[in-house]
Design a protein around this motif. Structure first.
Motif, PDB file in Angstrom:
ATOM      1  N   MET A 132     -15.503 -23.587  -6.336  1.00  0.00           N
ATOM      2  CA  MET A 132     -15.482 -22.171  -6.154  1.00  0.00           C
ATOM      3  C   MET A 132     -16.388 -21.726  -5.829  1.00  0.00           C
ATOM      4  SD  MET A 132     -13.235 -18.892  -7.491  1.00  0.00           S
ATOM      5  CE  MET A 132     -14.413 -18.687  -8.662  1.00  0.00           C
ATOM      6  N   ALA A 133     -17.710 -21.631  -6.260  1.00  0.00           N
ATOM      7  CA  ALA A 133     -19.395 -20.816  -6.523  1.00  0.00           C
ATOM      8  C   ALA A 133     -19.668 -21.836  -5.125  1.00  0.00           C
ATOM      9  CB  ALA A 133     -20.027 -21.298  -7.458  1.00  0.00           C
ATOM     10  N   THR A 134     -19.569 -23.270  -4.886  1.00  0.00           N
ATOM     11  CA  THR A 134     -20.094 -23.403  -3.786  1.00  0.00           C
ATOM     12  C   THR A 134     -19.979 -23.560  -2.555  1.00  0.00           C
ATOM     13  OG1 THR A 134     -18.929 -25.559  -4.166  1.00  0.00           O
ATOM     14  CG2 THR A 134     -21.300 -25.811  -4.978  1.00  0.00           C
ATOM     15  N   ASP A 135     -17.801 -23.313  -2.042  1.00  0.00           N
ATOM     16  CA  ASP A 135     -17.289 -22.611  -0.975  1.00  0.00           C
ATOM     17  C   ASP A 135     -17.820 -21.209  -0.691  1.00  0.00           C
ATOM     18  OD1 ASP A 135     -16.430 -24.618  -0.672  1.00  0.00           O
ATOM     19  OD2 ASP A 135     -14.263 -24.353  -1.954  1.00  0.00           O
ATOM     20  N   GLN A 136     -17.988 -19.925  -1.482  1.00  0.00           N
ATOM     21  CA  GLN A 136     -19.025 -18.859  -0.917  1.00  0.00           C
ATOM     22  C   GLN A 136     -20.084 -18.970  -0.975  1.00  0.00           C
ATOM     23  OE1 GLN A 136     -17.522 -17.430  -5.469  1.00  0.00           O
ATOM     24  NE2 GLN A 136     -16.527 -16.956  -4.913  1.00  0.00           N
ATOM     25  N   PHE A 137     -20.892 -20.273  -1.311  1.00  0.00           N
ATOM     26  CA  PHE A 137     -21.856 -19.991  -0.652  1.00  0.00           C
ATOM     27  C   PHE A 137     -22.263 -20.071   0.520  1.00  0.00           C
ATOM     28  CE2 PHE A 137     -26.050 -21.898   0.038  1.00  0.00           C
ATOM     29  CZ  PHE A 137     -27.237 -21.736  -0.675  1.00  0.00           C
TER      30      PHE A 137
ATOM     31  N   LEU B 235     -23.065 -18.989   5.942  1.00  0.00           N
ATOM     32  CA  LEU B 235     -22.998 -19.070   7.690  1.00  0.00           C
ATOM     33  C   LEU B 235     -23.489 -17.273   8.098  1.00  0.00           C
ATOM     34  CD1 LEU B 235     -21.785 -20.333   9.788  1.00  0.00           C
ATOM     35  CD2 LEU B 235     -19.499 -19.464   8.954  1.00  0.00           C
ATOM     36  N   LEU B 236     -22.982 -16.201   7.368  1.00  0.00           N
ATOM     37  CA  LEU B 236     -23.301 -15.132   7.336  1.00  0.00           C
ATOM     38  C   LEU B 236     -25.126 -14.953   7.905  1.00  0.00           C
ATOM     39  CD1 LEU B 236     -20.788 -13.383   5.169  1.00  0.00           C
ATOM     40  CD2 LEU B 236     -20.372 -13.841   8.034  1.00  0.00           C
TER      41      LEU B 236
ATOM     42  N   ARG C 122     -27.198 -17.309   8.445  1.00  0.00           N
ATOM     43  CA  ARG C 122     -28.284 -18.128   9.139  1.00  0.00           C
ATOM     44  C   ARG C 122     -27.716 -17.320  10.910  1.00  0.00           C
ATOM     45  NH1 ARG C 122     -29.477 -23.254   8.422  1.00  0.00           N
ATOM     46  NH2 ARG C 122     -28.887 -23.645  10.929  1.00  0.00           N
ATOM     47  N   ALA C 123     -26.620 -16.692  10.919  1.00  0.00           N
ATOM     48  CA  ALA C 123     -25.630 -15.528  11.793  1.00  0.00           C
ATOM     49  C   ALA C 123     -26.836 -14.860  12.579  1.00  0.00           C
ATOM     50  CB  ALA C 123     -24.169 -15.614  12.251  1.00  0.00           C
ATOM     51  N   THR C 124     -26.777 -13.970  10.870  1.00  0.00           N
ATOM     52  CA  THR C 124     -28.323 -13.307  10.511  1.00  0.00           C
ATOM     53  C   THR C 124     -28.942 -13.214  11.709  1.00  0.00           C
ATOM     54  OG1 THR C 124     -26.447 -12.126   9.018  1.00  0.00           O
ATOM     55  CG2 THR C 124     -29.144 -11.151   9.171  1.00  0.00           C
ATOM     56  N   ALA C 125     -29.956 -14.437  10.931  1.00  0.00           N
ATOM     57  CA  ALA C 125     -31.338 -14.990  11.243  1.00  0.00           C
ATOM     58  C   ALA C 125     -31.314 -15.133  12.781  1.00  0.00           C
ATOM     59  CB  ALA C 125     -31.807 -16.226  10.810  1.00  0.00           C
ATOM     60  N   GLN C 126     -30.225 -15.747  13.614  1.00  0.00           N
ATOM     61  CA  GLN C 126     -30.588 -15.931  14.670  1.00  0.00           C
ATOM     62  C   GLN C 126     -29.830 -14.809  15.555  1.00  0.00           C
ATOM     63  OE1 GLN C 126     -26.798 -18.488  15.193  1.00  0.00           O
ATOM     64  NE2 GLN C 126     -27.719 -20.781  13.963  1.00  0.00           N
TER      65      GLN C 126
ATOM     66  N   ASP D  40     -23.098 -23.636   9.146  1.00  0.00           N
ATOM     67  CA  ASP D  40     -23.422 -23.252   7.617  1.00  0.00           C
ATOM     68  C   ASP D  40     -24.734 -23.421   6.936  1.00  0.00           C
ATOM     69  OD1 ASP D  40     -22.930 -24.911   6.480  1.00  0.00           O
ATOM     70  OD2 ASP D  40     -21.218 -23.797   5.899  1.00  0.00           O
ATOM     71  N   GLY D  41     -25.317 -25.046   7.531  1.00  0.00           N
ATOM     72  CA  GLY D  41     -26.785 -25.132   6.934  1.00  0.00           C
ATOM     73  C   GLY D  41     -26.472 -25.757   5.124  1.00  0.00           C
ATOM     74  N   VAL D  42     -25.059 -26.168   5.305  1.00  0.00           N
ATOM     75  CA  VAL D  42     -24.345 -26.654   4.049  1.00  0.00           C
ATOM     76  C   VAL D  42     -24.251 -27.950   3.939  1.00  0.00           C
ATOM     77  CG1 VAL D  42     -24.399 -25.343   1.663  1.00  0.00           C
ATOM     78  CG2 VAL D  42     -24.666 -24.004   3.110  1.00  0.00           C
ATOM     79  N   PHE D  43     -24.574 -28.374   3.238  1.00  0.00           N
ATOM     80  CA  PHE D  43     -23.914 -29.755   2.933  1.00  0.00           C
ATOM     81  C   PHE D  43     -23.116 -29.989   1.279  1.00  0.00           C
ATOM     82  CE2 PHE D  43     -23.663 -33.803   1.412  1.00  0.00           C
ATOM     83  CZ  PHE D  43     -22.711 -35.373   2.187  1.00  0.00           C
TER      84      PHE D  43
END
Length: 390
Positions: free
Chosen positions: A279-284, A289-290, A292-296, A377-380
């Motif tokens: 659950m913690a990793t799904d939230q992360f 994702l947000l 990275r979208a903000t940075a772009q 999202d840059g997360v694996f």
């Protein structure tokens, strides 16, 4: 010292450093189950995956100190020294690890007998029964609110851990505890504190077994009372860095519906301390994702908008770094029962160590574990139980 069969011959290949800015080791609490983390670390060390940051809670804090407080070539040795010391048979009883146990029922009886020995005699070099017992101690003293004395652990840490090395800061080190008075969760981190044995002991001061640990006039209990994993502390640290994190959990959030009172007690303990890593990793992942979208989006804004307070707030949260979150979760055997976190027998320690070693070896056979992610999202995330079946 004896060695588990799995450690006598490497079954995987040392790797080059993966393409990440930091390697992180996250160690959950779980008492006697903590030798599983020792086996995992041995496999990582053999693969040349030495952490840049190690963070732990409770028994994970002790393992973290043994790793951060020793040079790379001595860490497995010191971990083995600790775990062999605390699993020495009590009352001068002989070591019977060579005896063959047939059947889960017999194994369960042996484990229960050894856990009873721990309750009555403590664990050498770790904790000892309080004499006189707490109900005969002066009211208001720490002795009156705990069954065991952890003075032996302080001596063990001073013998096996070089705290000057931890405080030199070559490896970042963090352990979590709970302030008894305020109920707030705190981290003792060598980036902000001068670490000593008391900080490690505080992280593992689980009541009512162990007394609260005093640090600078405040008293602290086991960090697992609030959060049993340092995952969020590390992932939310700034500035962000490309990270491969090995999350080593000792309790599984998933399990079967209990069939009797003992299995109900075991299951509630698993749920309480599991930290719900998935659950913690799904939230992360959603948060990242947000970010990275903000940075772009910020990269596309004109200069006049970038100079606004709102843009500055968004820039503080923007993050285009990548993260591999590799989960290794101990799967307890049915015969371990409710006493598995305080069953400090040599035989069971070796079983846990071997399980951790083998799980890490199987995990590292999957090349994607150490490759940079390419999702939006840059997360694996990787969990051997679901992604690594063989």
């Amino acid at each position: 010292m004896s060695r588990p069969q799995s450690s006598r011959r490497k079954s995987h290949i040392a790797t080059e450093r993966p393409p990440f800015e930091r390697i992180v080791l996250l160690l959950q609490g779980g008492g006697a189950l903590g030798s599983y983390q020792g086996g995992v670390y041995q496999a990582l060390a053999e693969a040349n995956l030495h952490p840049d940051w190690v963070a732990g809670i409770s028994i994970g804090a002790i393992n973290s100190a043994l790793i951060a407080g020793n040079p790379p070539e001595r860490r497995v040795e010191k971990l083995r020294d600790f775990w062999e010391s605390v699993t020495t048979p009590p009352f001068g009883a002989p070591d019977v690890t060579w005896l063959e146990i047939k059947g889960e029922f017999a194994h369960s009886l042996v484990n229960r007998a050894r856990s009873l020995g721990t309750l009555l005699g403590g664990a050498p070099g770790f904790f000892a029964p309080r004499v006189p017992p707490p109900y005969l101690q002066p009211s208001g003293s720490v002795e009156a609110i705990s069954y065991y004395d952890v003075t032996p652990l302080k001596a063990t840490l001073e013998r096996l851990v070089d705290f000057d090395l931890i405080n030199a800061g070559a490896m970042r080190f963090s352990v979590g505890a709970v302030n008894v008075r305020t109920g707030n969760f705190v981290y003792f981190d060598n980036a902000t504190h001068r670490i000593g044995p008391q900080h490690v002991i505080a992280s593992g001061s689980l009541p009512p077994g162990f007394p609260p640990t005093e640090i600078e006039g405040e008293y602290y209990w086991d960090g697992g009372l609030v959060s049993n994993t340092p995952l969020q502390w590390v992932l939310d640290s700034r500035p962000g860095q490309d990270t491969v994190a090995f999350q080593i959990d000792l309790w599984s959030a998933r399990g079967e519906v209990p069939i009797d009172l003992p299995t109900a007690e075991t299951r509630q303990k698993e749920i309480r301390y599991s930290s719900r890593t998935r659950m913690a990793t799904d939230q992360f992942k959603k948060k990242q994702l947000l970010r990275r979208a903000t940075a772009q989006l910020l990269a596309k804004l004109p200069k006049d908008l970038l100079q606004t307070p709102e843009a500055a707030m968004l820039a503080a949260e923007a993050d285009e770094k990548v993260y591999n979150l590799i989960q290794l979760i101990y799967r307890s055997k049915s015969y371990e029962g409710t006493c598995k976190d305080y069953e400090f027998s040599r035989r069971t320690m070796e079983e846990h160590w071997k399980s951790g070693y083998n799980d890490a070896v199987r995990t590292l056979r999957h090349p994607e574990v150490l490759q940079r992610p390419n999702g939006l999202d840059g997360v694996f995330t990787f969990d051997l139980a679901y992604d690594g079946r063989e």
